[in-house]
Scaffold this motif. Structure first.
Motif, PDB file in Angstrom:
ATOM      1  N   LYS A  45     -48.115 -15.481 -69.432  1.00 41.58           N
ATOM      2  CA  LYS A  45     -49.467 -15.651 -68.865  1.00 41.58           C
ATOM      3  C   LYS A  45     -49.417 -16.502 -67.762  1.00 41.58           C
ATOM      4  O   LYS A  45     -50.267 -16.681 -66.766  1.00 41.58           O
ATOM      5  N   LYS A  55     -50.568 -15.785 -63.893  1.00 41.29           N
ATOM      6  CA  LYS A  55     -51.744 -16.153 -63.433  1.00 41.29           C
ATOM      7  C   LYS A  55     -52.101 -17.624 -63.196  1.00 41.29           C
ATOM      8  O   LYS A  55     -53.070 -18.015 -62.421  1.00 41.29           O
ATOM      9  N   LEU A  90     -55.943 -21.758 -71.319  1.00 41.02           N
ATOM     10  CA  LEU A  90     -55.630 -20.405 -71.941  1.00 41.02           C
ATOM     11  C   LEU A  90     -56.473 -20.252 -73.277  1.00 41.02           C
ATOM     12  O   LEU A  90     -56.299 -21.153 -74.054  1.00 41.02           O
ATOM     13  N   ASP A  93     -57.501  -9.326 -70.296  1.00 39.94           N
ATOM     14  CA  ASP A  93     -57.662 -10.733 -69.662  1.00 39.94           C
ATOM     15  C   ASP A  93     -58.938 -10.803 -69.221  1.00 39.94           C
ATOM     16  O   ASP A  93     -59.324  -9.657 -68.464  1.00 39.94           O
ATOM     17  N   GLU A  96     -60.628 -13.735 -66.484  1.00 39.12           N
ATOM     18  CA  GLU A  96     -60.591 -14.927 -65.757  1.00 39.12           C
ATOM     19  C   GLU A  96     -61.901 -15.818 -65.449  1.00 39.12           C
ATOM     20  O   GLU A  96     -62.927 -15.134 -65.553  1.00 39.12           O
ATOM     21  N   LEU A 131     -58.694 -18.795 -68.846  1.00 42.95           N
ATOM     22  CA  LEU A 131     -58.238 -17.530 -68.932  1.00 42.95           C
ATOM     23  C   LEU A 131     -58.224 -16.778 -70.344  1.00 42.95           C
ATOM     24  O   LEU A 131     -57.886 -17.895 -71.168  1.00 42.95           O
ATOM     25  N   TYR A 132     -58.919 -16.133 -70.647  1.00 42.49           N
ATOM     26  CA  TYR A 132     -58.993 -15.390 -71.768  1.00 42.49           C
ATOM     27  C   TYR A 132     -57.734 -14.401 -71.788  1.00 42.49           C
ATOM     28  O   TYR A 132     -57.970 -13.334 -71.017  1.00 42.49           O
ATOM     29  N   THR A 133     -57.006 -13.980 -72.985  1.00 46.89           N
ATOM     30  CA  THR A 133     -56.096 -13.087 -73.219  1.00 46.89           C
ATOM     31  C   THR A 133     -56.136 -12.591 -74.763  1.00 46.89           C
ATOM     32  O   THR A 133     -56.464 -13.270 -75.472  1.00 46.89           O
ATOM     33  N   SER A 134     -56.440 -11.091 -74.737  1.00 45.57           N
ATOM     34  CA  SER A 134     -56.469 -10.421 -76.176  1.00 45.57           C
ATOM     35  C   SER A 134     -54.975 -10.339 -76.619  1.00 45.57           C
ATOM     36  O   SER A 134     -54.798 -10.064 -77.735  1.00 45.57           O
ATOM     37  N   GLU A 135     -53.948 -10.666 -75.990  1.00 45.43           N
ATOM     38  CA  GLU A 135     -52.473 -10.533 -76.463  1.00 45.43           C
ATOM     39  C   GLU A 135     -52.208 -11.643 -77.276  1.00 45.43           C
ATOM     40  O   GLU A 135     -51.232 -11.622 -78.027  1.00 45.43           O
TER      41      GLU A 135
END
Length: 189
Positions: A9, A13, A18, A84, A86, A133-137
């Motif tokens: 990530k 990005k 994060l 994701d 941002e 940054l948000y990520t669902s991963e």
């Protein structure tokens, strides 16, 4: 593969901060946050409400129903927000700081305790232009209120401390927002 996702990530990005999908014991998803920033008038009203709740708690009229509303459960989702996002506010239960952030900032604002740190971090991100940054991963479990409950005392006393911390932290946010707005106006001129 938690670390591998973080590295990937960052390479994709160049995030400063994060945040993963954060799931509570009762199944709510706390990231990304709905509330992106506060207005100064809105903060004054918020503080007034918390002061009233504090006083009601002192005389035993602050109900458990009111506390559930105060925890803002209604703003959390019951499903993962896929992908994701941002430039969004991230919940403070898990913040992953990149080397870019660490090279520019010495931690997070130290003038708060337990509350509004993530709001202030988002205020900094907006002002200084760094990526949150948000990520669902990535996914973590959040056992809520452990730090608050570790302080001890009766439920009423813990609730009053929470209101006090919220009031004080919102003052820090207001002060920073005023400073940033003043600086931005000077820069425009």
């Amino acid at each position: 593969d938690f670390n591998e996702v973080i590295v990937r990530k960052y390479e994709e990005k160049k995030f400063a901060v994060l945040g993963p999908d954060i799931i509570t014991a009762d199944g709510y998803h706390q990231n990304p946050g709905e509330k992106q920033s506060w207005g100064l008038k809105e903060l004054r009203i918020y503080r007034l409400k918390k002061r009233i709740r504090y006083m009601l708690n002192l005389i035993g009229l602050d109900s458990s129903l009111g506390e559930a509303v105060a925890r803002n459960k209604n703003v959390y989702r019951t499903q993962t927000l896929d992908g994701d996002r941002e430039n969004t506010i991230l919940h403070g239960a898990c913040l992953i700081f990149s080397k870019d952030y660490i090279e520019k900032f010495d931690g997070i604002n130290g003038d708060t305790f337990l509350y509004m740190e993530e709001d202030i971090l988002k205020l900094y991100a907006d002002y200084y232009g760094f990526l949150m940054l948000y990520t669902s991963e990535l996914e973590i479990f959040h056992k809520e209120d452990v730090a608050t409950n570790m302080e001890g005392g009766s439920i009423g006393r813990r609730t009053r401390r929470k209101y006090k911390y919220l009031i004080e932290s919102s003052k820090v946010y207001s002060k920073l927002k005023k400073e940033f707005e003043k600086t931005a106006k000077k820069d425009e001129n």
